[in-house]
Design a protein around this motif. Structure first.
Motif, PDB file in Angstrom:
ATOM      1  N   GLY A 177       0.840  -1.194   0.000  1.00 46.90           N
ATOM      2  CA  GLY A 177       0.000   0.000   0.000  1.00 46.90           C
ATOM      3  C   GLY A 177       0.869   1.236   0.000  1.00 46.90           C
ATOM      4  N   TYR A 178       0.340   2.329   0.502  1.00 53.40           N
ATOM      5  CA  TYR A 178       1.136   3.553   0.594  1.00 53.40           C
ATOM      6  C   TYR A 178       2.292   3.346   1.571  1.00 53.40           C
ATOM      7  CZ  TYR A 178      -2.621   6.063  -1.813  1.00 53.40           C
ATOM      8  OH  TYR A 178      -3.540   6.483  -2.745  1.00 53.40           O
ATOM      9  N   ILE A 179       3.469   3.832   1.203  1.00 55.23           N
ATOM     10  CA  ILE A 179       4.609   3.744   2.106  1.00 55.23           C
ATOM     11  C   ILE A 179       4.518   4.887   3.115  1.00 55.23           C
ATOM     12  CG2 ILE A 179       6.108   5.016   0.478  1.00 55.23           C
ATOM     13  CD1 ILE A 179       8.442   3.302   1.653  1.00 55.23           C
ATOM     14  N   THR A 180       4.566   4.536   4.397  1.00 54.02           N
ATOM     15  CA  THR A 180       4.426   5.548   5.440  1.00 54.02           C
ATOM     16  C   THR A 180       5.518   5.436   6.503  1.00 54.02           C
ATOM     17  OG1 THR A 180       2.914   4.097   6.674  1.00 54.02           O
ATOM     18  CG2 THR A 180       1.925   5.678   5.141  1.00 54.02           C
ATOM     19  N   ASN A 181       6.327   4.386   6.412  1.00 58.40           N
ATOM     20  CA  ASN A 181       7.406   4.185   7.371  1.00 58.40           C
ATOM     21  C   ASN A 181       8.570   3.496   6.668  1.00 58.40           C
ATOM     22  OD1 ASN A 181       6.709   5.050  10.183  1.00 58.40           O
ATOM     23  ND2 ASN A 181       4.904   3.764   9.790  1.00 58.40           N
ATOM     24  N   SER A 182       9.632   3.249   7.409  1.00 61.57           N
ATOM     25  CA  SER A 182      10.788   2.555   6.849  1.00 61.57           C
ATOM     26  C   SER A 182      10.427   1.106   6.505  1.00 61.57           C
ATOM     27  CB  SER A 182      11.942   2.568   7.845  1.00 61.57           C
ATOM     28  OG  SER A 182      12.385   3.887   8.101  1.00 61.57           O
ATOM     29  N   THR A 183      11.090   0.590   5.460  1.00 56.85           N
ATOM     30  CA  THR A 183      10.983  -0.821   5.091  1.00 56.85           C
ATOM     31  C   THR A 183      12.404  -1.349   4.922  1.00 56.85           C
ATOM     32  OG1 THR A 183      11.007  -0.512   2.674  1.00 56.85           O
ATOM     33  CG2 THR A 183       8.878  -0.231   3.789  1.00 56.85           C
ATOM     34  N   SER A 184      12.543  -2.577   4.465  1.00 59.82           N
ATOM     35  CA  SER A 184      13.885  -3.124   4.253  1.00 59.82           C
ATOM     36  C   SER A 184      14.590  -2.443   3.088  1.00 59.82           C
ATOM     37  CB  SER A 184      13.810  -4.629   3.997  1.00 59.82           C
ATOM     38  OG  SER A 184      13.107  -4.904   2.796  1.00 59.82           O
ATOM     39  N   LEU A 185      13.826  -1.741   2.235  1.00 64.58           N
ATOM     40  CA  LEU A 185      14.400  -1.047   1.082  1.00 64.58           C
ATOM     41  C   LEU A 185      14.548   0.451   1.296  1.00 64.58           C
ATOM     42  CD1 LEU A 185      12.433  -2.734  -1.860  1.00 64.58           C
ATOM     43  CD2 LEU A 185      14.763  -3.233  -1.091  1.00 64.58           C
ATOM     44  N   PHE A 186      13.680   1.043   2.099  1.00 67.21           N
ATOM     45  CA  PHE A 186      13.642   2.496   2.232  1.00 67.21           C
ATOM     46  C   PHE A 186      13.657   2.907   3.705  1.00 67.21           C
ATOM     47  CE2 PHE A 186      11.188   1.348  -1.605  1.00 67.21           C
ATOM     48  CZ  PHE A 186      11.981   1.956  -2.569  1.00 67.21           C
ATOM     49  N   GLU A 187      14.584   3.783   4.031  1.00 71.89           N
ATOM     50  CA  GLU A 187      14.654   4.329   5.382  1.00 71.89           C
ATOM     51  C   GLU A 187      14.062   5.738   5.388  1.00 71.89           C
ATOM     52  OE1 GLU A 187      17.866   5.820   8.768  1.00 71.89           O
ATOM     53  OE2 GLU A 187      18.554   5.206   6.778  1.00 71.89           O
ATOM     54  N   GLN A 188      13.103   5.963   6.252  1.00 72.63           N
ATOM     55  CA  GLN A 188      12.496   7.288   6.396  1.00 72.63           C
ATOM     56  C   GLN A 188      13.453   8.161   7.216  1.00 72.63           C
ATOM     57  OE1 GLN A 188       9.038   8.003   9.124  1.00 72.63           O
ATOM     58  NE2 GLN A 188       7.904   8.239   7.204  1.00 72.63           N
ATOM     59  N   VAL A 189      14.085   9.130   6.554  1.00 75.80           N
ATOM     60  CA  VAL A 189      15.114   9.928   7.234  1.00 75.80           C
ATOM     61  C   VAL A 189      14.586  11.271   7.731  1.00 75.80           C
ATOM     62  CG1 VAL A 189      16.984   8.835   5.957  1.00 75.80           C
ATOM     63  CG2 VAL A 189      15.965  10.941   5.062  1.00 75.80           C
ATOM     64  N   LEU A 190      13.440  11.704   7.206  1.00 76.62           N
ATOM     65  CA  LEU A 190      12.856  12.964   7.646  1.00 76.62           C
ATOM     66  C   LEU A 190      11.353  12.915   7.406  1.00 76.62           C
ATOM     67  CD1 LEU A 190      13.318  15.918   8.667  1.00 76.62           C
ATOM     68  CD2 LEU A 190      13.369  16.595   6.254  1.00 76.62           C
ATOM     69  N   LYS A 191      10.606  13.357   8.389  1.00 77.86           N
ATOM     70  CA  LYS A 191       9.141  13.382   8.281  1.00 77.86           C
ATOM     71  C   LYS A 191       8.647  14.787   8.580  1.00 77.86           C
ATOM     72  CE  LYS A 191       5.021  11.013  10.066  1.00 77.86           C
ATOM     73  NZ  LYS A 191       4.529   9.965  11.011  1.00 77.86           N
ATOM     74  N   VAL A 192       7.910  15.354   7.643  1.00 80.02           N
ATOM     75  CA  VAL A 192       7.312  16.680   7.819  1.00 80.02           C
ATOM     76  C   VAL A 192       5.811  16.498   7.978  1.00 80.02           C
ATOM     77  CG1 VAL A 192       6.927  18.955   6.813  1.00 80.02           C
ATOM     78  CG2 VAL A 192       9.102  17.770   6.413  1.00 80.02           C
ATOM     79  N   GLU A 193       5.282  16.929   9.097  1.00 76.89           N
ATOM     80  CA  GLU A 193       3.847  16.787   9.337  1.00 76.89           C
ATOM     81  C   GLU A 193       3.066  17.820   8.519  1.00 76.89           C
ATOM     82  OE1 GLU A 193       2.737  14.340  10.831  1.00 76.89           O
ATOM     83  OE2 GLU A 193       4.193  13.693  12.332  1.00 76.89           O
ATOM     84  N   ALA A 194       1.880  17.430   8.110  1.00 78.81           N
ATOM     85  CA  ALA A 194       0.992  18.378   7.450  1.00 78.81           C
ATOM     86  C   ALA A 194       0.403  19.334   8.491  1.00 78.81           C
ATOM     87  CB  ALA A 194      -0.124  17.641   6.724  1.00 78.81           C
ATOM     88  N   LYS A 195       0.063  20.501   8.018  1.00 78.65           N
ATOM     89  CA  LYS A 195      -0.626  21.497   8.830  1.00 78.65           C
ATOM     90  C   LYS A 195      -1.343  22.421   7.854  1.00 78.65           C
ATOM     91  CE  LYS A 195       0.211  25.253  12.145  1.00 78.65           C
ATOM     92  NZ  LYS A 195       1.248  26.048  12.844  1.00 78.65           N
TER      93      LYS A 195
END
Length: 238
Positions: A177-195
């Motif tokens: 589905g939609y990627i929303t966190n780190s996986t074995s392939l992709f590391e989430q290095v920065l998260k910007v919250e919506a506002k």
């Protein structure tokens, strides 16, 4: 589009992209009043079918009116360009600005929509997301492609994009589905919250994706759904 004015009280926050020499810019309270933008989104915009803009955006879009494009371009030129080290004298042009509403459920996604992406492999390209919904409908994240240890893509790295697609295809359980966190392939290095009325600006060659964690995020509901304005600009020395 009436009453479209930059907020003189807006704030600009510069944040570092981990493991790069780049920064993202978070601008809060961008417009004095976003009512005219919301009126356009809910009552005037003609939303074209998904993929009609030749992108993999998982929803429907329409072009923003010229007054918004001019305001965004002037803001970028006057307030952000001077903050770009080595690029203080560059000129900018916003060449696309789209009111966007996510409509695609996770079960209907193509593989390309289940992974982070880049908008360009050129370092003179910039992306803008103007959130017209709150934190609960999801912001934006920057990722590192772990197998190649890459966050910022250049033209020589275009071949890696095919590798990414093949790898995601081979791991359907992780990327269903939609990627929303780190996986074995992709590391989430920065998260910007919506506002609501927050604008975020970053280089388009950074690997990124939207954080669509709620069913409302992709409901396609014009009353409660995830509206944003996605824009693209390029800069040059000319």
């Amino acid at each position: 589009m009436k009453h479209l004015t930059l907020n003189p009280q807006l704030t600009i926050k510069e944040i570092s992209i981990p493991n790069t020499n780049l920064n993202a810019f978070i601008i809060d309270d961008f417009l004095v009043n976003a009512d005219s933008v919301m009126h356009f989104a809910k009552n005037i915009a003609y939303f074209n079918p998904m993929y009609s803009d030749n992108s993999y955006y998982p929803g429907v879009r329409d072009n923003m009116p010229e007054p918004y494009v001019r305001l965004l371009q002037d803001f970028f030129q006057e307030n952000i360009i001077p903050k770009l080290v080595g690029r203080e004298q560059c000129n900018t042009i916003v060449h696309k600005s789209l009111i966007s509403l996510v409509t695609c459920s996770p079960s209907q996604l193509l593989t390309e929509q289940k992974m982070p992406h880049v908008d360009s492999c050129k370092d003179n390209a910039f992306a803008f997301v103007h959130y017209l919904s709150g934190e609960e409908l999801g912001g934006t994240s920057i990722y590192r492609y772990i197998p190649k240890d890459i966050i910022e893509f250049h033209e020589k790295d275009e071949v890696i994009l095919d590798d990414m697609l093949n790898e995601v295809t081979s791991k359907p359980v992780e990327h269903h589905g939609y990627i929303t966190n780190s996986t074995s392939l992709f590391e989430q290095v920065l998260k910007v919250e919506a506002k609501f009325n927050r604008l975020v600006i970053y280089q388009g060659n950074l690997l990124h994706g939207a954080n669509l964690t709620s069913k409302e995020s992709y409901s396609g509901d014009t009353t409660h759904g995830r509206f944003s304005i996605t824009s693209f600009a390029s800069i040059s020395d000319e």
